[in-house]
Scaffold this motif. Structure first.
Motif, mmCIF file in Angstrom:
data_model
loop_
_atom_site.group_PDB
_atom_site.id
_atom_site.type_symbol
_atom_site.label_atom_id
_atom_site.label_comp_id
_atom_site.label_asym_id
_atom_site.label_seq_id
_atom_site.Cartn_x
_atom_site.Cartn_y
_atom_site.Cartn_z
ATOM 1 N N LEU A 23 3.362 7.898 23.866
ATOM 2 C CA LEU A 23 3.754 6.647 23.201
ATOM 3 C C LEU A 23 2.715 6.229 22.161
ATOM 4 O O LEU A 23 3.073 5.761 21.076
ATOM 5 C CB LEU A 23 3.956 5.534 24.227
ATOM 6 N N SER A 24 1.438 6.410 22.463
ATOM 7 C CA SER A 24 0.381 6.069 21.496
ATOM 8 C C SER A 24 0.496 6.937 20.255
ATOM 9 O O SER A 24 0.323 6.456 19.126
ATOM 10 C CB SER A 24 -0.997 6.229 22.127
ATOM 11 N N PHE A 25 0.783 8.221 20.453
ATOM 12 C CA PHE A 25 0.993 9.114 19.313
ATOM 13 C C PHE A 25 2.175 8.634 18.477
ATOM 14 O O PHE A 25 2.105 8.569 17.246
ATOM 15 C CB PHE A 25 1.217 10.553 19.782
ATOM 16 N N MET A 26 3.273 8.288 19.140
ATOM 17 C CA MET A 26 4.462 7.810 18.427
ATOM 18 C C MET A 26 4.149 6.516 17.672
ATOM 19 O O MET A 26 4.592 6.332 16.537
ATOM 20 C CB MET A 26 5.613 7.598 19.409
ATOM 21 N N GLN A 27 3.401 5.630 18.298
ATOM 22 C CA GLN A 27 3.029 4.355 17.676
ATOM 23 C C GLN A 27 2.277 4.589 16.368
ATOM 24 O O GLN A 27 2.524 3.914 15.370
ATOM 25 C CB GLN A 27 2.163 3.571 18.659
ATOM 26 N N LEU A 36 5.715 -0.352 17.427
ATOM 27 C CA LEU A 36 5.899 -0.027 18.841
ATOM 28 C C LEU A 36 4.893 -0.798 19.681
ATOM 29 O O LEU A 36 3.688 -0.583 19.574
ATOM 30 C CB LEU A 36 5.751 1.481 19.060
ATOM 31 N N ASP A 37 5.390 -1.697 20.502
ATOM 32 C CA ASP A 37 4.578 -2.471 21.440
ATOM 33 C C ASP A 37 4.572 -1.719 22.769
ATOM 34 O O ASP A 37 5.591 -1.685 23.466
ATOM 35 C CB ASP A 37 5.172 -3.873 21.602
ATOM 36 N N ILE A 38 3.456 -1.096 23.110
ATOM 37 C CA ILE A 38 3.362 -0.299 24.335
ATOM 38 C C ILE A 38 3.074 -1.220 25.513
ATOM 39 O O ILE A 38 2.097 -1.959 25.514
ATOM 40 C CB ILE A 38 2.282 0.791 24.203
#
Length: 191
Positions: A23-27, A36-38
């Motif tokens: 998810l951090s990579f996608m963000q 993107l709010d993880i």
């Protein structure tokens, strides 16, 4: 075109998670298209229907974020051919508190240490998201299953395989179309 506002749910409660890294990579990698709010679920207690009168603050906060977003990305690992108990419990809370996932576009991704990726967990999650009370709109097809995750990220958390990143971009592009089509459908329905 305005960025699409998304909530990313880390589907486990472990201090270290390849799904959090994904998810951090996608963000970072898709920040030209999405915000993107993880969101973490490690402070959401196990669901207990006898405690519905006092919904935990963490559930209320996550519910508000999901309702305000254009869509949701859930990154799930696979534990014993299914999603982790903490993710199932989180969805159970959301299914009885304000139904935040109802008609919300959802993309499922997953990272796993095994060679099969998260295929069974993603099937399990699709069934759960389709259940009464949840009613999430899960994007069909374009399943992103990252296998052997330990070998796919560098020290900075960047996916290193070009074809994997390209496929992830294709999946995100299709999800953005899915989100926009969902918005159009509900806008015309509410006229």
């Amino acid at each position: 075109m305005a960025k699409v506002q998304l909530v990313g749910i880390v589907g486990n409660n472990a201090p270290f998670s390849y799904n959090r890294m994904l998810l951090s990579f996608m963000q970072q990698h898709f920040n030209d298209q999405i915000t993107l709010d993880i969101c973490e679920i490690d402070d959401i207690p196990l669901f207990n229907e006898s405690h519905l009168a006092a919904v935990p603050d963490a559930v209320a906060t996550l519910s508000l974020k999901i309702k305000a977003a254009d869509g949701v990305i859930i990154a799930t690992p696979e534990y014993d051919h299914a999603i982790p108990a903490c993710l199932k419990s989180t969805i159970e809370w959301l299914s009885v508190y304000e139904h935040a996932l109802s008609t919300k576009p959802v993309m499922i991704v997953g990272a796993s240490l095994g060679v099969q990726g998260t295929a069974r967990a993603q099937d399990n999650l699709r069934q759960i998201l389709n259940s009464p009370g949840v009613n999430g709109f899960v994007m069909p097809g374009f399943e992103f299953l990252l296998n052997c995750a330990k070998d796919k990220f560098d020290e900075e958390g960047t996916l290193t395989d070009f074809s994997t990143v390209k496929f992830l971009r294709d999946c995100v592009d299709h999800f953005l179309v899915f989100v926009r089509e969902n918005e159009k459908a509900f806008a015309s329905e509410n006229r």
